[in-house]
Enzyme design. Structure first.
Site, PDB file in Angstrom:
ATOM      1  N   ASN A 110       0.818  -1.221   0.000  1.00  0.00           N
ATOM      2  CA  ASN A 110       0.000   0.000   0.000  1.00  0.00           C
ATOM      3  C   ASN A 110       0.851   1.270   0.000  1.00  0.00           C
ATOM      4  OD1 ASN A 110      -1.987  -1.866   0.151  1.00  0.00           O
ATOM      5  ND2 ASN A 110      -2.665  -1.364   2.237  1.00  0.00           N
ATOM      6  N   HIS A 156     -17.529  36.731 -30.927  1.00  0.00           N
ATOM      7  CA  HIS A 156     -18.721  36.050 -31.489  1.00  0.00           C
ATOM      8  C   HIS A 156     -18.439  35.506 -32.885  1.00  0.00           C
ATOM      9  CE1 HIS A 156     -20.958  38.233 -28.309  1.00  0.00           C
ATOM     10  NE2 HIS A 156     -20.201  39.260 -28.674  1.00  0.00           N
ATOM     11  N   SER A 277      -7.596  12.293 -48.647  1.00  0.00           N
ATOM     12  CA  SER A 277      -8.854  11.548 -48.671  1.00  0.00           C
ATOM     13  C   SER A 277      -8.697  10.396 -49.647  1.00  0.00           C
ATOM     14  CB  SER A 277      -9.979  12.477 -49.122  1.00  0.00           C
ATOM     15  OG  SER A 277     -11.039  11.732 -49.681  1.00  0.00           O
ATOM     16  N   LYS A 283      -8.215  16.788 -51.522  1.00  0.00           N
ATOM     17  CA  LYS A 283      -8.267  17.062 -50.084  1.00  0.00           C
ATOM     18  C   LYS A 283      -6.906  17.052 -49.400  1.00  0.00           C
ATOM     19  CE  LYS A 283     -12.482  17.645 -48.557  1.00  0.00           C
ATOM     20  NZ  LYS A 283     -12.782  16.854 -47.398  1.00  0.00           N
ATOM     21  N   GLU A 290      -7.605  17.967 -35.591  1.00  0.00           N
ATOM     22  CA  GLU A 290      -8.898  17.351 -35.259  1.00  0.00           C
ATOM     23  C   GLU A 290      -8.727  16.259 -34.204  1.00  0.00           C
ATOM     24  OE1 GLU A 290     -10.561  16.090 -39.006  1.00  0.00           O
ATOM     25  OE2 GLU A 290     -10.763  18.158 -39.714  1.00  0.00           O
ATOM     26  N   LYS A 325      -4.808   3.717 -12.120  1.00  0.00           N
ATOM     27  CA  LYS A 325      -3.691   3.709 -13.075  1.00  0.00           C
ATOM     28  C   LYS A 325      -4.071   3.803 -14.542  1.00  0.00           C
ATOM     29  CE  LYS A 325      -1.067   1.369  -9.649  1.00  0.00           C
ATOM     30  NZ  LYS A 325      -2.323   1.284  -8.836  1.00  0.00           N
TER      31      LYS A 325
HETATM   32  N1  ARG Z   1      -1.994  -3.303  -7.220  1.00  0.00           N
HETATM   33  C1  ARG Z   1      -2.382  -2.487  -6.141  1.00  0.00           C
HETATM   34  C2  ARG Z   1      -2.714  -1.087  -6.588  1.00  0.00           C
HETATM   35  O1  ARG Z   1      -2.459  -0.776  -7.678  1.00  0.00           O
HETATM   36  C3  ARG Z   1      -1.283  -2.357  -5.139  1.00  0.00           C
HETATM   37  C4  ARG Z   1      -1.215  -3.463  -4.220  1.00  0.00           C
HETATM   38  C5  ARG Z   1      -1.910  -3.237  -2.959  1.00  0.00           C
HETATM   39  N2  ARG Z   1      -2.687  -4.420  -2.812  1.00  0.00           N
HETATM   40  C6  ARG Z   1      -3.206  -4.861  -1.678  1.00  0.00           C
HETATM   41  N3  ARG Z   1      -3.832  -5.973  -1.731  1.00  0.00           N
HETATM   42  N4  ARG Z   1      -3.093  -4.235  -0.557  1.00  0.00           N
HETATM   43  O2  ARG Z   1      -3.269  -0.308  -5.844  1.00  0.00           O
END
Ligand code: ARG
Length: 457
Positions: A110, A156, A277, A283, A290, A325
């Site tokens: 963690n 505008h 195109s 084109k 875009e 992530k």
């Molecule tokens: N893969 C987890 C995350 O991306 C990190 C690991 C923490 N996992 C856990 N079982 N305490 O947050």
């Protein structure tokens, strides 16, 4: 499927559960941050006498070898592992034996993952900042070259008053300058090290958190272990800053697209940054602009996704946080690419200065200046406004510009008008006279350019 946590279980994880839970497929890109954090953690464990010095040295050497092998392509990250943390630890133990099993002393995944993502965020900000600076340098070149390139300014989407191309580009310079300062603020605010927070409640080992923080380039260690493992504010802030960058790029793209249209022809995008195109041979499309405009949505989406993921999470760590992530990485890649591509397009674009100037000449962009002329001749502004409105109606009727009216025509609407009117309302005068700070007049612009140069050096 070797796991870090098998001991308490008697049955195997269902394979669909294992896959659902695993994060290696996307957190593997944090391998450098993960290994760097582990190296410093192991050094600290040795220095503090928490593990023997020889083990600490063996771990550090082992991790350095793993990092070198991943970078050189000799070692592939095993995607059957649960996450990058499990992969690195098991590879380490395979390489150096039992000492490897001591790496995770006084640490949890963690605080480890909180560290990894902070290091990633910091590295990313530094990379993006260089690219934003490149974009600002491109803008500065255009600005310096065009302080007397006249063009219509719009409100505008209607022609309003004449400005210069330098001034128009200067507006974007300001936006990207603010974007950089936002990134800088985020980097400063997030720069406290979470490692040592453990699973949530710190640890009983006498860790030297200050040492770890310093070695990793942080300003210090975090002050609350529960917050440290559950805080992803810096990702929210970064995604918000990235969304703002995309908003700016998207507005700029929209202008390039309009300016590149057959109707405007203000710019010509280089062949290298346009596409054709499959059916219409004539084109040449502004696809890069875009796409940048289009990709803005997914970056906003990542911000919404992150905010929503976090909103219902009680303290401290919960697995929901693994969902930080993918949207973050996607947004980060998208923005970096967009800044690079946009800069490439902008630095190779051709401005059709003649067309811009012609466009500024028609559309009554000097109407305010005619009114200001009357004010100088002691006509109250509100009356001057009405007189010029009537002159504009006359011009529309005749199909000409204000500059094309004869002196007699002018004087039949207001006898105070003399033959100095033509000089007073020429496009050049209109722009030159606007010389307060922030205005398009070349004298004002030159001072601003000096500031921009100082800022970029
Ligand atoms: N893969 C987890 C995350 O991306 C990190 C690991 C923490 N996992 C856990 N079982 N305490 O947050």
């Amino acid at each position: 499927m070797s796991k870090l946590w098998g001991g308490r279980f008697t049955e195997n994880t269902d394979s669909s559960v294992y896959d659902f839970n695993a994060s290696v497929s996307f957190d593997k890109r944090m391998y450098r941050q993960d290994i760097t954090g582990s190296i410093v953690h192991a050094k600290m464990l040795g220095r503090c006498g928490i593990i023997p010095k020889e083990d600490s040295s063996a771990i550090v050497a082992g991790l350095e070898g793993i990092l070198a092998d991943i970078e050189s392509g000799r070692l592939a990250i095993d995607e059957t592992m649960e996450d990058i943390h499990s992969f690195v630890e098991s590879e380490l133990t395979a390489r150096i034996g039992d000492a490897g099993k001591k790496l995770h002393t006084g640490r949890s995944r963690n605080d480890q993952v909180a560290l990894d993502i902070k290091l990633f965020t910091r590295d990313y900000i530094d990379t993006l900042d260089v690219k934003l600076k490149d974009l600002l340098n491109t803008l500065l070149v255009i600005i310096e070259d065009n302080i007397e390139t006249f063009m219509p300014g719009f409100t505008h989407m209607q022609k309003a008053q004449p400005v210069t191309l330098a001034h128009h580009m200067g507006a974007y310079f300001e936006m990207f300058k603010r974007d950089r300062s936002r990134l800088f603020d985020i980097r400063k605010r997030m720069n406290l090290c979470p490692l040592g927070s453990g699973a949530l409640a710190g640890t009983t080992y006498p860790l030297d958190r200050e040492f770890v923080a310093k070695e990793l380039g942080f300003d210090g260690a975090t002050f609350n272990s529960m917050d440290s493992v559950s805080d992803r504010d810096h990702i929210v802030e970064l995604l918000s800053a990235l969304s703002t960058i995309m908003m700016h790029l998207s507005r700029f793209s929209e202008e390039i697209i309009i300016w590149n249209s057959n109707e405007y022809r203000f710019v010509e995008i280089s062949d290298a940054y346009s596409t054709g195109s499959s059916i219409m041979p004539q084109k040449k499309n502004p696809d890069i602009a875009e796409l940048v405009r289009g990709k803005t949505g997914r970056v906003y989406g990542a911000l919404m996704s992150m905010l929503t993921t976090l909103k219902g999470i009680p303290l401290a760590y919960n697995k929901d946080m693994q969902e930080d992530k993918e949207p973050f990485f996607d947004a980060a890649d998208t923005v970096l690419n967009c800044v690079i591509l946009f800069n490439g397009m902008l630095s190779t674009i051709t401005f059709n200065k003649k067309v811009m100037e012609e466009s500024a000449k028609n559309g009554f962009t000097n109407a305010t200046d005619v009114a200001d002329y009357l004010v100088l001749k002691n006509i109250p502004f509100r009356d001057a406004h009405r007189i010029v409105g009537e002159l504009v109606l006359l011009c529309i009727d005749k199909g000409c510009a204000l500059d094309d009216l004869s002196l007699d025509e002018f004087r039949s609407y207001s006898p105070v008008i003399g033959d100095d009117i033509y000089e007073a309302i020429s496009m050049k005068t209109c722009v030159m006279k606007r010389c307060t700070q922030g205005a398009p007049g070349p004298e004002a612009m030159k001072k601003v350019i000096c500031e921009y140069k100082k800022y970029l050096s």
